[in-house]
Motif scaffolding. Structure first.
Motif, PDB file in Angstrom:
ATOM      1  N   LEU A 165      -2.118   0.848   5.793  1.00 40.76           N
ATOM      2  CA  LEU A 165      -2.397   2.156   5.205  1.00 40.76           C
ATOM      3  C   LEU A 165      -2.404   3.242   6.278  1.00 40.76           C
ATOM      4  O   LEU A 165      -1.965   4.371   6.040  1.00 40.76           O
ATOM      5  CB  LEU A 165      -3.740   2.116   4.471  1.00 40.76           C
ATOM      6  CG  LEU A 165      -4.163   3.390   3.734  1.00 40.76           C
ATOM      7  CD1 LEU A 165      -3.116   3.797   2.702  1.00 40.76           C
ATOM      8  CD2 LEU A 165      -5.519   3.192   3.071  1.00 40.76           C
ATOM      9  N   THR A 214       0.944   4.821   6.711  1.00 44.44           N
ATOM     10  CA  THR A 214       1.613   5.532   5.612  1.00 44.44           C
ATOM     11  C   THR A 214       1.448   7.033   5.677  1.00 44.44           C
ATOM     12  O   THR A 214       2.236   7.765   5.083  1.00 44.44           O
ATOM     13  CB  THR A 214       1.074   5.063   4.246  1.00 44.44           C
ATOM     14  OG1 THR A 214      -0.288   5.500   4.098  1.00 44.44           O
ATOM     15  CG2 THR A 214       1.147   3.543   4.104  1.00 44.44           C
ATOM     16  N   VAL A 222       0.819  -1.227   0.000  1.00 45.17           N
ATOM     17  CA  VAL A 222       0.000   0.000   0.000  1.00 45.17           C
ATOM     18  C   VAL A 222       0.844   1.265   0.000  1.00 45.17           C
ATOM     19  O   VAL A 222       0.312   2.376   0.093  1.00 45.17           O
ATOM     20  CB  VAL A 222      -0.959   0.022   1.209  1.00 45.17           C
ATOM     21  CG1 VAL A 222      -1.886  -1.188   1.179  1.00 45.17           C
ATOM     22  CG2 VAL A 222      -0.198   0.090   2.535  1.00 45.17           C
ATOM     23  N   LEU A 246      -8.936  -2.598  -1.759  1.00 45.00           N
ATOM     24  CA  LEU A 246      -8.367  -3.379  -0.663  1.00 45.00           C
ATOM     25  C   LEU A 246      -9.395  -4.432  -0.270  1.00 45.00           C
ATOM     26  O   LEU A 246     -10.521  -4.087   0.106  1.00 45.00           O
ATOM     27  CB  LEU A 246      -8.061  -2.480   0.546  1.00 45.00           C
ATOM     28  CG  LEU A 246      -7.208  -1.229   0.292  1.00 45.00           C
ATOM     29  CD1 LEU A 246      -6.995  -0.470   1.594  1.00 45.00           C
ATOM     30  CD2 LEU A 246      -5.873  -1.589  -0.348  1.00 45.00           C
ATOM     31  N   LEU A 269     -10.557   4.690  -2.950  1.00 42.33           N
ATOM     32  CA  LEU A 269     -10.375   3.305  -2.517  1.00 42.33           C
ATOM     33  C   LEU A 269     -11.716   2.592  -2.500  1.00 42.33           C
ATOM     34  O   LEU A 269     -12.701   3.125  -1.987  1.00 42.33           O
ATOM     35  CB  LEU A 269      -9.791   3.242  -1.105  1.00 42.33           C
ATOM     36  CG  LEU A 269      -8.507   3.996  -0.787  1.00 42.33           C
ATOM     37  CD1 LEU A 269      -8.192   3.862   0.694  1.00 42.33           C
ATOM     38  CD2 LEU A 269      -7.362   3.486  -1.633  1.00 42.33           C
ATOM     39  N   ILE A 308      -0.107   4.308  -2.350  1.00 42.90           N
ATOM     40  CA  ILE A 308      -1.419   4.951  -2.292  1.00 42.90           C
ATOM     41  C   ILE A 308      -1.220   6.404  -1.872  1.00 42.90           C
ATOM     42  O   ILE A 308      -0.758   6.678  -0.763  1.00 42.90           O
ATOM     43  CB  ILE A 308      -2.357   4.233  -1.309  1.00 42.90           C
ATOM     44  CG1 ILE A 308      -2.630   2.798  -1.792  1.00 42.90           C
ATOM     45  CG2 ILE A 308      -3.668   4.993  -1.154  1.00 42.90           C
ATOM     46  CD1 ILE A 308      -3.526   1.988  -0.875  1.00 42.90           C
TER      47      ILE A 308
END
Length: 263
Positions: free
Chosen positions: A39, A42, A12, A171, A21, A15
């Protein structure tokens, strides 16, 4: 092609802020908890998420929501998340509510290249007429409202035109995936997961078990690997949550009287 990646964080990492998403699951059933957790690490923000619901306050997509990372939700049900309600009513979150079957079909249509379709769901309601508050102002007014939808009559019955949904990334969670991305879903987890996978331009699957290519019988495959770009192992340590546990007495069990029963 071997699509298995070593870690969810790697899967991920690309992204970006503002990405759209499509996230599988229903309630807390079949949600890609490993990928959501990755995620969350991140820092990606301003996300526009399509999912049946937004988890609960401390689990699933609720983790991203609580961190202020989701800007817009397209959902059919949002009832178990107090932070979701707070952000929506205060104007921090934009929400497009969509009938559940319509949402499923919009994702399926996006994955099969159908740009729009007609449905009877929502005819004669604000779904057709427009005016549903997508975003509130801080003082409770309506900053953004849903537009009216085009209608057409077929066989003497009126239908709404609904546009398909595609997303930058999907996802999803599978019970089993092989190294080519072919997936099998378990029971109710086969809800929005295949549809979200189809709608994503880049689809990332977390699987509870990864097998070698050829181990899955073709008739057992629920989602062909052509829709899948990346596969990672689900983190079993995260466990599985039940959103609202309801039980009934075991057959034959004696239920104690409370003294409040009607006479």
């Amino acid at each position: 092609m071997d699509k298995v990646m070593a870690a969810a964080a790697q899967a991920v990492a690309d992204i970006p802020d503002g990405a759209s998403l499509a996230v599988g699951g229903f309630g807390l059933c079949g949600i890609p908890s490993t990928l959501i957790a990755a995620l969350a690490g991140t820092g990606a923000a301003g996300l526009r998420v399509v999912s049946n619901n937004c988890g609960v306050d401390d689990w699933g997509l609720g983790l991203l929501l609580r961190a202020g990372r989701i800007a817009r939700m397209t959902s059919s049900y949002v009832g178990e998340n107090k932070e979701f309600a707070r952000q929506y009513l205060s104007g921090e979150l934009e929400v497009e509510l969509t009938p559940q079957g319509t949402l499923a079909e919009r994702l399926r249509a996006g994955g099969t290249g159908i740009p729009a379709f007609y449905t009877p769901a929502g005819v004669g309601t604000q779904v057709e007429e427009g005016g549903l508050p997508w975003r509130h102002t801080a003082d409770g007014g309506v900053a953004v409202a849903s537009p009216p939808k085009e209608t057409r009559e077929f066989g003497g019955r009126r239908y709404l035109l609904e546009e398909a949904i595609t997303a930058d990334f999907a996802l999803v969670r599978a019970a089993v995936a092989d190294r080519h991305g072919n997936c099998v879903f378990h029971a109710a987890a086969r809800n929005f997961n295949p549809l979200c996978a189809m709608a994503g331009r880049v689809t990332v699957v977390e699987a509870e078990r990864i097998v070698e290519a050829g181990e899955l019988h073709p008739d057992a495959v629920h989602l062909p690997g052509v829709y899948v770009d990346r596969v990672v192992a689900a983190d079993a340590s995260l466990g599985k949550r039940v959103e609202r546990r309801t039980t009934r007495p075991r057959i034959g069990a004696v239920v104690p009287r409370t003294g409040s029963e009607e006479k």
